[in-house]
Design a protein around this motif. Structure first.
Motif, short mmCIF file in Angstrom:
data_model
loop_
_atom_site.label_atom_id
_atom_site.label_comp_id
_atom_site.label_asym_id
_atom_site.label_seq_id
_atom_site.Cartn_x
_atom_site.Cartn_y
_atom_site.Cartn_z
N SER A 1 0.85 -1.19 0.00
CA SER A 1 0.00 0.00 0.00
C SER A 1 0.89 1.24 0.00
O SER A 1 1.87 1.30 0.73
CB SER A 1 -0.89 0.00 1.25
OG SER A 1 -1.56 1.22 1.38
N PHE B 1 8.11 19.96 -9.84
CA PHE B 1 7.26 18.89 -9.29
C PHE B 1 7.83 18.48 -7.94
O PHE B 1 9.04 18.31 -7.79
CB PHE B 1 7.25 17.68 -10.23
CG PHE B 1 6.48 16.50 -9.69
CD1 PHE B 1 5.11 16.40 -9.83
CD2 PHE B 1 7.15 15.46 -9.03
CE1 PHE B 1 4.41 15.30 -9.34
CE2 PHE B 1 6.46 14.36 -8.54
CZ PHE B 1 5.08 14.29 -8.69
N SER C 1 6.63 15.99 -4.25
CA SER C 1 5.67 15.00 -3.78
C SER C 1 6.01 14.58 -2.36
O SER C 1 7.14 14.73 -1.91
CB SER C 1 5.69 13.78 -4.70
OG SER C 1 6.98 13.20 -4.71
N SER D 1 4.63 11.69 1.00
CA SER D 1 3.74 10.63 1.49
C SER D 1 2.91 11.08 2.69
O SER D 1 2.10 10.32 3.19
CB SER D 1 4.57 9.40 1.88
OG SER D 1 5.52 9.73 2.87
N ALA E 1 11.00 16.26 -7.09
CA ALA E 1 11.46 15.94 -5.74
C ALA E 1 10.46 15.01 -5.09
O ALA E 1 9.26 15.06 -5.38
CB ALA E 1 11.62 17.20 -4.92
N GLU E 2 10.96 14.17 -4.19
CA GLU E 2 10.12 13.15 -3.56
C GLU E 2 10.56 12.96 -2.12
O GLU E 2 11.75 12.99 -1.81
CB GLU E 2 10.27 11.83 -4.31
CG GLU E 2 9.58 10.65 -3.65
CD GLU E 2 9.92 9.30 -4.30
OE1 GLU E 2 10.65 9.32 -5.31
OE2 GLU E 2 9.47 8.28 -3.79
N ASP E 3 9.60 12.78 -1.24
CA ASP E 3 9.88 12.45 0.16
C ASP E 3 8.95 11.32 0.56
O ASP E 3 7.73 11.49 0.54
CB ASP E 3 9.65 13.70 1.03
CG ASP E 3 10.35 13.58 2.38
OD1 ASP E 3 10.62 12.44 2.80
OD2 ASP E 3 10.63 14.62 3.00
N ASN E 4 9.52 10.17 0.91
CA ASN E 4 8.68 9.01 1.19
C ASN E 4 9.37 8.13 2.23
O ASN E 4 10.60 8.09 2.30
CB ASN E 4 8.46 8.20 -0.10
CG ASN E 4 7.40 7.12 0.05
OD1 ASN E 4 6.59 7.15 0.99
ND2 ASN E 4 7.39 6.17 -0.86
N VAL E 5 8.57 7.49 3.04
CA VAL E 5 9.06 6.46 3.97
C VAL E 5 8.13 5.26 3.85
O VAL E 5 6.92 5.40 4.05
CB VAL E 5 9.07 6.95 5.43
CG1 VAL E 5 9.68 5.86 6.33
CG2 VAL E 5 9.84 8.24 5.58
N SER F 1 3.25 -4.21 3.32
CA SER F 1 3.94 -2.92 3.45
C SER F 1 2.95 -1.77 3.45
O SER F 1 1.80 -1.90 3.00
CB SER F 1 4.92 -2.75 2.29
OG SER F 1 4.24 -2.69 1.06
N THR F 2 3.40 -0.64 3.96
CA THR F 2 2.62 0.59 3.96
C THR F 2 3.60 1.76 3.99
O THR F 2 4.76 1.59 4.35
CB THR F 2 1.68 0.66 5.18
OG1 THR F 2 0.94 1.88 5.13
CG2 THR F 2 2.46 0.62 6.49
N ASN F 3 3.13 2.93 3.59
CA ASN F 3 3.97 4.12 3.78
C ASN F 3 3.32 5.11 4.75
O ASN F 3 3.63 6.28 4.74
CB ASN F 3 4.33 4.78 2.45
CG ASN F 3 3.14 5.41 1.76
OD1 ASN F 3 1.99 5.09 2.06
ND2 ASN F 3 3.41 6.32 0.83
N LYS F 4 2.42 4.58 5.58
CA LYS F 4 1.88 5.36 6.69
C LYS F 4 2.46 4.79 7.99
O LYS F 4 2.42 3.56 8.19
CB LYS F 4 0.36 5.28 6.70
CG LYS F 4 -0.31 5.85 5.46
CD LYS F 4 -1.81 5.61 5.55
CE LYS F 4 -2.51 5.96 4.25
NZ LYS F 4 -3.93 5.55 4.26
#
Lengths: 480, 445
Positions: free
Chosen positions: A46, A62, A64, A66, B47-51, B67-70
């Protein structure tokens, strides 16, 4: 949700954006893979987030994240504008977007039986049954069976005034038996190699492709490949199965017609295209039986949608008409180069990626032959089935494709099996030598879930409607 | 971007929430940005920011992953419930030998603030340098400047806890003249080591040298393969043959050949994620410390890389080459080195009577894994050598070639090795000269 999208678009405009859009997306997935009777993968994924695309000072930015909350949306909208200002320091000219109408709408793909609620036991039992059958044939060393399900829920809003919600569910899978014989690895897959065949559909698509029911035949063919002939060397008449025509369309038509590639935007990575702008309307792409459309409206096909990721509605456009090259895949940014409006092909691989021009459903329209008649009409040739390996140059001209198996055709009859045959050619010459396409009874839409492009790499889900087709004077047996 | 301590706390929280017999929590945080340019102008800038966090739960030899990204508790619980349901639904795996136990991890300093803070303005300035350099030679430029800061952490219920961060900068330059192209790239953990002017100059030089390309006939040629081409070959060798799973399934070119010469005695290939010249944290995606593994030693097949699953099958210990679960590929060598020789590029060219210098390959793919036979195209600087000198460009060629045969026919290896960005990892590889390399087709450019 609209409060968040409004907040974003307002923030972007306050920070100087002349245009902005936001996509908020949640993607869920489920994958099940069994190899030699053991579960190798059983996973649920997810991912949720949003991406903001802006034009400031005539250049793109651009960003982004989470974290989907008001504070983060304002920060990311501002960041996108800062990035755009940096882009503007190295621009050639201002980005000029083709007009698009404001749309408020929803789109949902057809899904008769939700694959995410089908009991796990049902999926596992079917995959185990298929796997066991695959292992029953002599010489099969690796038996694999797999299913994959994807769902995308997306909200798109732009400063044009559009607000679009879409939900797309996809299902697919395959089985494969691999014989290992001395120096040869001999896979045989159904209904296609890689991850298999896919559709925008629910579990009813899995029932329809009947993996377990095809396992015995596939295993027997893998076993037989151990004793199959090597590919002959020389120029041959070849007939490609529908799935292999799909690969051929994908690599030698689908990619070169992407207008961003043509304009050099993919130059350093995926490459450019031999279809320079001067060729539009002036190039004979193939023989006069070759007709290709880009059709994002085919029900249930993997490249179908309501609206692309710029809010442009799904369309069906001509690409090759009676062998003549007549159209590119375009976007709001690239279409004005041709004096046109976008034909709606911009899609992003998730909330954290910028949309690019991607294939939709690039379909070779059916011809008139039955497959039996086409074989009967072939004195000396090879029938190629199911792709094993593929490679094409950075302008999409010189290609070399290898298949899992082939069949000799002698005097109009299918003969001995050939193992891992390959063929090579140059794109326009190859399509010019197409002299037979099977009819709509043989026409199938093949879902391709692994189309790579862009930096950072993006993987698109596309499709090709194709039928078996015949090509004359093709070099086969390269490196044999 | 998630901080290291926060990453550690999140992993610990995930472990607390699970009541499975064995639990593994993998966290991957990623702050990345990429400026893309073509036709001498920036056309994409992102640009991207993710965990993301993923759980591997094992009960009685039955594994489920989710999996999750929260990162809130409810989302972590939801992922655990999904993984537990998957675990419960399947049959036990008799080959399963447990998640790895704790071991000391040496995590080298691989995060550089110079890279982490390298923003859109700095990337644009570097790109302008490349563009200006190309324009001075009346050429166009395209490429990317990408920046990535990653936080990776792995914890499991046996006490493994490995957390580290790493930065990476990559500048590529494709320079186009009227009938030729040239390519240059630089990869580093610290962007201060990347010189945009130098990268551009290499690309411009290649485009200039390959102008007016001639068409030559397909056939066997002596070739000089520069590091990006060598890295491409090694990536496919790694993909099909260096992992224990490919050997256990009898589909590697090294199967049953340990101790046997499979390439020339001047070829040594090893994987070493602890070498400061490559880009790696000191542990894999199971939290196992990376070991140096010699794969080919002086031409002789010597070893394979393992993760915990494949190691368990053979009663061995993992070499620290596990990929994120669920992993259908098996272990992967991602930090390959080819041992250097003593030659210079100039010496290789001077020693070539007639041959082709290849800057890099394009769209390589596998024809026969058991012979490591690949096909692909040359691009962006394919040069003809005659009588020890570069005499001009040649139109790009298709090769269909066993890499084992190519490495058996390698006559010279450069003393200098270069860090190269590969699609399978980051490799440190030299330039090599191969006596015979099969080109099987040509194209129009």
């Amino acid at each position: 949700m609209q409060e968040l999208t409004d907040l974003c678009l307002n923030a972007a405009q306050l920070h100087g954006a002349s245009y902005a859009d936001i996509r908020i997306e949640e993607r869920t997935s489920e994958s099940i893979a069994i190899k030699n009777g053991l579960v190798e993968e059983l996973a649920s994924g997810s991912s949720y987030g949003f991406g903001v695309r802006v034009l400031v000072d005539g250049a793109w930015g651009f960003a982004s994240s989470s974290m989907v909350d008001t504070q983060e949306i304002e920060r990311v909208a501002n960041l996108a504008c800062q990035i755009a200002r940096a882009s503007a320091t190295a621009k050639d000219k201002d980005v000029d977007l083709a007009p698009v109408e404001a749309v408020v709408d929803t789109y949902r793909s057809t899904c008769e039986r939700d694959p995410f609620t089908v009991p796990l036991d049902e999926k596992l039992d079917m995959l185990h049954a298929a796997n066991e059958t695959l292992r029953g044939a002599e010489g099969v060393a690796i038996a694999a069976s797999q299913l994959h399900f994807y769902r995308k829920k997306q909200t798109f809003a732009s400063t044009v005034g559009s607000y679009i919600e879409q939900e797309i569910t996809e299902s697919g899978g395959n089985i494969s038996a691999t014989a290992i014989d001395g120096g040869d690895i001999l896979p045989r897959s159904y209904p296609n190699s890689g991850k298999g065949n896919f559709a925008q559909a629910g579990y009813e698509f899995i029932d329809r492709i009947d993996l377990a029911g095809n396992a015995e035949r596939i295993a027997a063919e893998a076993s037989a490949l151990r004793k199959a002939k090597p590919c002959p060397v020389g120029k041959k008449t070849i007939i490609l199965s529908g799935d292999q025509v799909a690969l051929q369309v994908h690599e030698s038509i689908g990619h070169p017609i992407e207008l961003d590639r043509v304009l050099g935007m993919e130059a350093s990575f995926a490459g450019t295209s031999f279809l320079t702008l001067d060729k539009l309307g002036r190039l004979t792409y193939g023989s006069d039986i070759v007709n290709v459309v880009a059709d994002a409206t085919v029900p249930g096909a993997l490249g179908t949608f309501g609206y692309d990721d710029e809010g442009v509605s799904a369309q069906c456009v001509d690409i090759i008409r009676d062998g003549e090259f007549v159209g590119y895949l375009s976007s709001r940014e690239t279409a004005p180069v041709l004096g046109q409006s976008s034909n709606g092909t911009m899609r992003a691989d998730g909330w954290n990626r910028i949309p690019l021009i991607r294939m939709t459903n690039i379909n070779l329209l059916p011809g008139t032959w039955s497959l039996d008649d086409l074989i009967a009409d072939t004195d000396d040739g090879i029938l190629f089935e199911v792709v094993k390996s593929w490679s094409i140059d950075d302008k999409r001209l010189n290609f070399q494709f290898q298949c899992e198996l082939g069949w000799e055709i002698k005097n109009g009859k299918r003969g001995a099996m050939i193992k891992t045959p390959n063929y090579t050619g140059m794109t326009p010459e190859f399509w010019a030598n197409c002299d037979g396409i099977c009819n709509e009874d043989h026409w199938t839409v093949w879902g391709v879930p692994n189309c790579g492009k862009g930096e950072p790499m993006q993987v698109a889900h596309v499709a090709h409607g194709t039928a078996p087709a015949r090509f004359r004077s093709v070099q086969v047996g390269v490196g044999k | 971007m998630i901080e290291l301590e926060k990453a550690r706390q999140t992993i610990e929280r995930g472990l607390e929430l699970s009541d499975a017999e064995e639990t593994e929590v993998l966290l991957y945080g990623n702050a990345s940005a990429l400026t893309r340019y073509s036709n001498s102008a920036i056309h994409q800038n992102v640009a991207e920011d993710n965990v993301a966090i993923s759980f591997r739960l094992v009960n009685g030899g039955r594994t489920g992953c989710a999996s999750t990204n929260k990162l809130d508790d409810d989302s972590l619980r939801d992922a655990i419930v999904r993984a537990a349901a998957f675990s419960a639904a399947q049959r036990p795996d008799p080959n399963y030998n447990g998640l790895p136990g704790p071991a000391p991890v040496h995590s080298p300093q691989r995060r550089y603030e110079s890279t982490a803070l390298f923003g859109a303005e700095e990337r644009a300035a570097a790109v302008r340098t490349v563009i200006d350099t190309a324009r001075r030679s009346k050429m166009d430029a395209a490429g990317v400047y990408s920046i990535t800061t990653s936080v990776i952490g792995v914890g499991n219920s046996h006490g493994v806890m490995a957390v580290g961060d790493i930065t990476e900068g990559l500048l590529t330059a494709l320079v186009s003249a009227s009938d030729s192209t040239g390519y240059g790239e630089a990869l580093a953990a610290d962007v201060t080591e990347i010189s945009p002017g130098a990268v551009a100059s290499v690309a411009v030089g290649k485009a200039r040298d390959s102008a007016g390309p001639a068409q030559i006939e397909p056939g066997a040629y002596t070739v000089i393969l520069e590091p990006p081409a060598v890295a491409d070959m090694l990536a496919f060798m790694s993909y099909v043959g260096f992992g224990a799973k490919s050997m256990q399934e009898k589909r590697s070119f090294m199967c049953d050949r340990f101790g046997e010469a499979i390439v020339g005695d001047n070829i040594t290939i090893y994987d070493d994620g602890n070498d400061p010249r490559t880009l790696s944290l000191g542990f894999d995606f199971e939290g196992v410390p990376k070991q140096r593994v010699t794969l080919i030693d002086k031409g002789i097949a010597r070893g394979a890389v393992y993760d915990s699953y494949t190691a368990g099958i053979e009663g061995k210990t993992s070499t620290g080459h596990g990929l994120p679960a669920p992993n259908t590929h098996g272990p992967l060598a991602t930090n390959l080195f080819m041992a250097p020789g003593d030659a210079s590029l100039d010496e290789m060219i001077a020693a070539t009577e007639r041959g082709v210098l290849v800057t890099r390959f394009h769209y390589t793919n596998i024809e026969n894994p058991m012979r490591a036979t690949l096909t692909g195209m040359t691009r962006d600087g394919t040069l003809l050598i005659e009588d020890g000198k570069i005499v001009g460009g040649v139109k790009n060629m298709r090769f269909t070639q066993s890499i084992l045969d190519a490495l058996s026919a390698t006559e010279m290896i450069s003393a200098e090795a270069k860090l190269v960005d590969s699609f399978m990892g980051s490799y440190v590889v030299p330039t090599i000269k191969v006596a015979e390399f099969n080109f099987t087709g040509t194209t129009e450019h």
